[in-house]
Motif scaffolding. Structure first.
Motif, PDB file in Angstrom:
ATOM      1  N   ILE A  45       0.933  -1.159   0.080  1.00 47.68           N
ATOM      2  CA  ILE A  45       0.108   0.121  -0.140  1.00 47.68           C
ATOM      3  C   ILE A  45       0.879   1.393   0.272  1.00 47.68           C
ATOM      4  O   ILE A  45       1.811   1.519   0.799  1.00 47.68           O
ATOM      5  N   PHE A  46       0.787   2.101  -1.092  1.00 48.32           N
ATOM      6  CA  PHE A  46       1.586   3.280  -1.262  1.00 48.32           C
ATOM      7  C   PHE A  46       0.575   4.470  -1.097  1.00 48.32           C
ATOM      8  O   PHE A  46      -0.253   4.430  -1.949  1.00 48.32           O
ATOM      9  N   ILE A  47       0.718   5.258  -0.003  1.00 44.80           N
ATOM     10  CA  ILE A  47       0.046   6.584   0.187  1.00 44.80           C
ATOM     11  C   ILE A  47       0.817   7.614  -0.658  1.00 44.80           C
ATOM     12  O   ILE A  47       1.988   7.993  -0.157  1.00 44.80           O
ATOM     13  N   ASN A  48       0.325   8.102  -1.684  1.00 44.38           N
ATOM     14  CA  ASN A  48       1.164   9.004  -2.585  1.00 44.38           C
ATOM     15  C   ASN A  48       1.041  10.342  -2.076  1.00 44.38           C
ATOM     16  O   ASN A  48       0.389  10.400  -1.179  1.00 44.38           O
ATOM     17  N   HIS A  49       1.613  11.189  -2.913  1.00 40.71           N
ATOM     18  CA  HIS A  49       1.752  12.726  -2.280  1.00 40.71           C
ATOM     19  C   HIS A  49       0.429  13.343  -2.643  1.00 40.71           C
ATOM     20  O   HIS A  49       0.181  14.449  -1.868  1.00 40.71           O
ATOM     21  N   LEU A  50      -0.525  12.896  -3.122  1.00 42.05           N
ATOM     22  CA  LEU A  50      -1.915  13.299  -3.307  1.00 42.05           C
ATOM     23  C   LEU A  50      -2.800  12.694  -1.920  1.00 42.05           C
ATOM     24  O   LEU A  50      -4.021  13.080  -2.117  1.00 42.05           O
ATOM     25  N   GLY A  51      -2.187  11.664  -1.238  1.00 41.05           N
ATOM     26  CA  GLY A  51      -3.150  11.259  -0.221  1.00 41.05           C
ATOM     27  C   GLY A  51      -3.740   9.710  -0.804  1.00 41.05           C
ATOM     28  O   GLY A  51      -4.862   9.267  -0.081  1.00 41.05           O
ATOM     29  N   PHE A  55      10.063  15.678  -2.048  1.00 34.54           N
ATOM     30  CA  PHE A  55       8.982  14.716  -1.277  1.00 34.54           C
ATOM     31  C   PHE A  55       9.947  13.814  -0.263  1.00 34.54           C
ATOM     32  O   PHE A  55      10.893  13.602  -0.504  1.00 34.54           O
ATOM     33  N   ALA A  56       9.130  13.790   0.890  1.00 33.24           N
ATOM     34  CA  ALA A  56       9.814  13.255   1.957  1.00 33.24           C
ATOM     35  C   ALA A  56       9.114  11.650   1.970  1.00 33.24           C
ATOM     36  O   ALA A  56       7.944  11.662   1.752  1.00 33.24           O
ATOM     37  N   PHE A  57       9.842  10.535   1.947  1.00 28.23           N
ATOM     38  CA  PHE A  57       9.282   9.142   1.484  1.00 28.23           C
ATOM     39  C   PHE A  57       9.337   8.454   3.048  1.00 28.23           C
ATOM     40  O   PHE A  57      10.858   8.731   3.346  1.00 28.23           O
ATOM     41  N   SER A  58       8.747   7.743   3.370  1.00 28.73           N
ATOM     42  CA  SER A  58       8.767   6.609   4.568  1.00 28.73           C
ATOM     43  C   SER A  58       8.477   5.233   3.466  1.00 28.73           C
ATOM     44  O   SER A  58       7.537   5.327   2.947  1.00 28.73           O
ATOM     45  N   ARG A  59       9.237   4.343   3.692  1.00 31.11           N
ATOM     46  CA  ARG A  59       9.300   2.919   3.107  1.00 31.11           C
ATOM     47  C   ARG A  59       9.554   1.889   4.204  1.00 31.11           C
ATOM     48  O   ARG A  59      10.389   2.271   5.048  1.00 31.11           O
ATOM     49  N   VAL A  60       8.727   0.915   4.058  1.00 28.53           N
ATOM     50  CA  VAL A  60       9.015  -0.317   5.016  1.00 28.53           C
ATOM     51  C   VAL A  60       9.067  -1.415   3.998  1.00 28.53           C
ATOM     52  O   VAL A  60       8.555  -1.804   3.336  1.00 28.53           O
ATOM     53  N   TRP A  61      10.678  -1.710   4.418  1.00 23.86           N
ATOM     54  CA  TRP A  61      11.063  -2.989   3.775  1.00 23.86           C
ATOM     55  C   TRP A  61      11.039  -4.125   4.544  1.00 23.86           C
ATOM     56  O   TRP A  61      11.365  -4.161   5.528  1.00 23.86           O
ATOM     57  N   THR A  96       5.297  12.627   1.078  1.00 26.47           N
ATOM     58  CA  THR A  96       4.533  13.909   1.622  1.00 26.47           C
ATOM     59  C   THR A  96       5.285  14.957   0.888  1.00 26.47           C
ATOM     60  O   THR A  96       6.815  14.832   0.831  1.00 26.47           O
ATOM     61  N   PRO A  97       4.805  15.849   0.162  1.00 24.47           N
ATOM     62  CA  PRO A  97       5.426  16.988  -0.380  1.00 24.47           C
ATOM     63  C   PRO A  97       6.267  17.948   0.852  1.00 24.47           C
ATOM     64  O   PRO A  97       5.740  17.957   1.849  1.00 24.47           O
TER      65      PRO A  97
END
Length: 125
Positions: A37-43, A100-106, A121-122
């Protein structure tokens, strides 16, 4: 093991960056977990299939990604990444350039790692 997982995640982040710029569907398929599940910059919540379809269709076209400030932490079989990305792209017909600030769980699955969750997040200056 923690150091090995952290290095695997760092390597996978570089592979992901390259695959996104080149729209390399095969590599994206390998790096993204089926349950992503990816929550993009537009939510918007985006699945693996939807993300890959954006690349395949050309609705998402990324010219460049420059990563900075990457932090990687290991927690058991999971690696958590926080990173800023300066991106030049076109998303659904509109310019989506910016930082953009990214958080990712691998998640470590066997001998590889895959993204199971991500958020963008922008960054407002």
């Amino acid at each position: 093991m923690e150091h090995t997982l952290i290095q695997a995640v760092i390597d996978a982040e570089q592979q992901l960056r390259s695959a996104m710029v080149c729209s390399n569907i095969e590599t994206l398929h390998d790096l993204l977990a089926d349950e992503l599940i990816f929550i993009n910059h537009l939510g918007h919540r985006v699945s693996k299939q939807e993300d890959i379809a954006l690349h395949q269709s050309g609705l998402l076209s990324i010219t460049s990604i420059a990563l900075s400030g990457m932090q990687v932490h290991a927690y058991g079989d999971c690696g958590l990444v926080h990173v800023n990305a300066d991106i030049t792209a076109n998303y659904q017909g509109a310019e989506s350039n910016g930082c953009f600030a990214f958080s990712r769980v691998w998640l470590k699955k066997g001998q590889k790692v895959q993204v199971i969750s991500a958020q963008s997040t922008p960054v407002v200056a």
